[in-house]
Enzyme design. Sequence first.
Site, PDB file in Angstrom:
ATOM      1  N   HIS A 205      33.585  37.473  41.375  1.00 19.67           N
ATOM      2  CA  HIS A 205      34.821  37.952  40.751  1.00 19.67           C
ATOM      3  C   HIS A 205      35.053  37.180  39.452  1.00 19.67           C
ATOM      4  O   HIS A 205      35.211  35.954  39.461  1.00 19.67           O
ATOM      5  CB  HIS A 205      36.017  37.778  41.690  1.00 19.67           C
ATOM      6  CG  HIS A 205      35.973  38.743  42.832  1.00 19.67           C
ATOM      7  ND1 HIS A 205      36.399  38.444  44.097  1.00 19.67           N
ATOM      8  CD2 HIS A 205      35.541  40.043  42.869  1.00 19.67           C
ATOM      9  CE1 HIS A 205      36.235  39.511  44.879  1.00 19.67           C
ATOM     10  NE2 HIS A 205      35.711  40.488  44.152  1.00 19.67           N
ATOM     11  N   GLU A 208      37.906  34.379  38.604  1.00 24.63           N
ATOM     12  CA  GLU A 208      38.041  33.215  39.485  1.00 24.63           C
ATOM     13  C   GLU A 208      37.224  32.048  38.921  1.00 24.63           C
ATOM     14  O   GLU A 208      36.218  31.631  39.491  1.00 24.63           O
ATOM     15  CB  GLU A 208      37.637  33.629  40.909  1.00 24.63           C
ATOM     16  CG  GLU A 208      38.548  34.727  41.447  1.00 24.63           C
ATOM     17  CD  GLU A 208      38.013  35.482  42.666  1.00 24.63           C
ATOM     18  OE1 GLU A 208      37.037  35.026  43.282  1.00 24.63           O
ATOM     19  OE2 GLU A 208      38.585  36.542  42.996  1.00 24.63           O
ATOM     20  N   HIS A 331      35.061  31.824  45.965  1.00 27.03           N
ATOM     21  CA  HIS A 331      36.116  32.648  45.366  1.00 27.03           C
ATOM     22  C   HIS A 331      37.375  31.798  45.183  1.00 27.03           C
ATOM     23  O   HIS A 331      37.463  30.681  45.648  1.00 27.03           O
ATOM     24  CB  HIS A 331      36.496  33.800  46.317  1.00 27.03           C
ATOM     25  CG  HIS A 331      35.472  34.858  46.451  1.00 27.03           C
ATOM     26  ND1 HIS A 331      35.602  36.094  45.880  1.00 27.03           N
ATOM     27  CD2 HIS A 331      34.280  34.875  47.107  1.00 27.03           C
ATOM     28  CE1 HIS A 331      34.549  36.833  46.175  1.00 27.03           C
ATOM     29  NE2 HIS A 331      33.720  36.116  46.928  1.00 27.03           N
ATOM     30  N   GLU A 406      37.907  30.729  49.810  1.00 28.28           N
ATOM     31  CA  GLU A 406      38.933  30.935  48.780  1.00 28.28           C
ATOM     32  C   GLU A 406      39.418  29.544  48.396  1.00 28.28           C
ATOM     33  O   GLU A 406      40.011  28.846  49.221  1.00 28.28           O
ATOM     34  CB  GLU A 406      40.114  31.757  49.309  1.00 28.28           C
ATOM     35  CG  GLU A 406      39.791  33.181  49.740  1.00 28.28           C
ATOM     36  CD  GLU A 406      39.521  34.144  48.592  1.00 28.28           C
ATOM     37  OE1 GLU A 406      39.566  33.721  47.413  1.00 28.28           O
ATOM     38  OE2 GLU A 406      39.250  35.309  48.880  1.00 28.28           O
TER      39      GLU A 406
HETATM   40  O1  0X9 Z   1      39.002  40.490  48.139  1.00 31.87           O
HETATM   41  C1  0X9 Z   1      38.006  39.759  48.088  1.00 31.87           C
HETATM   42  O2  0X9 Z   1      36.905  40.151  47.756  1.00 31.87           O
HETATM   43  C2  0X9 Z   1      38.141  38.274  48.466  1.00 31.87           C
HETATM   44  N1  0X9 Z   1      39.380  37.759  47.969  1.00 31.87           N
HETATM   45  S1  0X9 Z   1      39.604  37.552  46.366  1.00 31.87           S
HETATM   46  O3  0X9 Z   1      40.980  37.210  46.135  1.00 31.87           O
HETATM   47  N2  0X9 Z   1      38.736  36.298  45.904  1.00 31.87           N
HETATM   48  O4  0X9 Z   1      39.169  38.704  45.679  1.00 31.87           O
HETATM   49  C3  0X9 Z   1      38.111  38.135  49.973  1.00 31.87           C
HETATM   50  C4  0X9 Z   1      36.799  38.404  50.608  1.00 31.87           C
HETATM   51  C5  0X9 Z   1      36.551  39.887  50.767  1.00 31.87           C
HETATM   52  N3  0X9 Z   1      35.730  40.385  51.701  1.00 31.87           N
HETATM   53  C6  0X9 Z   1      34.462  40.360  52.190  1.00 31.87           C
HETATM   54  N4  0X9 Z   1      33.625  39.415  51.872  1.00 31.87           N
HETATM   55  N5  0X9 Z   1      34.147  41.315  53.006  1.00 31.87           N
HETATM   56 ZN    ZN Z   2      37.150  36.715  44.740  1.00 33.94          ZN
END
Ligand code: 0X9
Ligand code: ZN
Length: 449
Positions: A205, A208, A331, A406
């Site tokens: 992302h 981030e 992330h 995260e």
């Molecule tokens: O939404 C996302 O991709 C992640 N949170 S973020 O705020 N960094 O965008 C969480 C992880 C999402 N899911 C999977 N890895 N399945």
């Molecule tokens: Zn992310």
Amino acid sequence: MLTWLIRAQWLVIPILAMASSGTNLESGSCSVAKPAGSSCLGGAASPDQARYDNYRIYNVEFDNEEQIELFQKLEEQSDSLTFIGHAREIGQKLSILVAAHRVADFADLLKTYKLKHRVLTYNFQEKIDRNMGEVLPQDIDASKLDWQHFFHLKTIYAWLDKMAAKYSQLTVLDMGTSTQGNPIKGVKLVGNPKNKAIFIESGIHAREWIAPATATYIINELLTSQDPQVQKLAKEYNWIIFPSVNPDGYKYTFEHDRMWRKNRQLFGTCRGVDLNRNYPDHWNSTGSSSDPTRYDYAGPSAGSELETKRLIEFIRENVGKEQIKTYIALHSYSQMLMFPYGYTKEHVSNYADLQEFGQKASAAIKAESGRDYVSGNLYETIYPSSGGSMDWAHAEAGIPIAYTFELRGPPDSQDLFILPAVEIQPTASEAFTAIRTIVEAAAEKGYYK
Ligand code: 0X9
Ligand code: ZN
């Protein structure tokens, strides 16, 4: 009331009114004329930058189903409200970045439907301005890379080259090019060719920024730390680390829009696939969108994106050869240590182990910095979401230890993804502590035999 709200979204948005006298600013120079409010951006000034003046961050809490449905509709209807997650359940707290021209009717809506809420930030552009002042120019010597500033892709890549030239155990890897032709570079740190390997994916992302910064911190620690425990980890495991697996997006956040998340693939009038929804494992089944305008667009098909294909190909080629047993995706934000699955609340076969390692890691962070990190399976800890790289790495590539971190700040952060640079060092350090804790606990359970 609702009709009025729906209409309000069609108001013409006067953003980028400041844009361009037509002058093409030379990259790396701030001495030429520039539009009001634009900064040097550490050498990547552009006349075409998104601005967030007087955008507010609201944190709302849902008390009943009516409020949840209302906010689900609101998210669908409006591209001037950036939701950080979707409205899902009673008791949930959600942060929403509200465009300046929507503040009045958003506040009215909160009042009308009696939503509990707080304003976390009154002018989001101030956060961005402060953050852009923490970026060093992209052409600086790579030896200047540190963990008190943020760095352009170019600087990070030059630093990888420099470190590889200095340390014989380090080699630079290239997964191939991104959608826009940028290389996806990483490193392999070999303690012993027979070692099991740990793979770290970072920067999927774009906005981030703490993720790539944490990746370079970990590389540096593994190479230079005097701590015998760290030296042991560098000797007993091999480490494969890719600081930015979405280089097009990362560049775009420096040059055009600090809040960009996805890759930069073109879909008619808009761009971008959420690469963390694009992996071929229960693709587009939950917590993702089929609409390319959305932040969590899963892409036109499973594994459609070049960046996804590159990573899949790399893991497939190397998972056996390099004996990759651990996959960590970095992330921000929310302070969570999560394991599969993201697409279902069903438990993975080694759920109890992953749960235990996650809890140990969050206790280790608490002891180091006092920060609270919540641990659990992704589906229940953050929100349901399919097509993530971690689910794919675990279920399809067969990597037993898989986590998505995260990093800072807290779930109700006033900064969203714009973490102050003073927090890079402590954040990266606690993330490395969590990884070390997981690896050591997994080793005890025989995962690396
Ligand atoms: O939404 C996302 O991709 C992640 N949170 S973020 O705020 N960094 O965008 C969480 C992880 C999402 N899911 C999977 N890895 N399945
Ligand atoms: Zn992310």
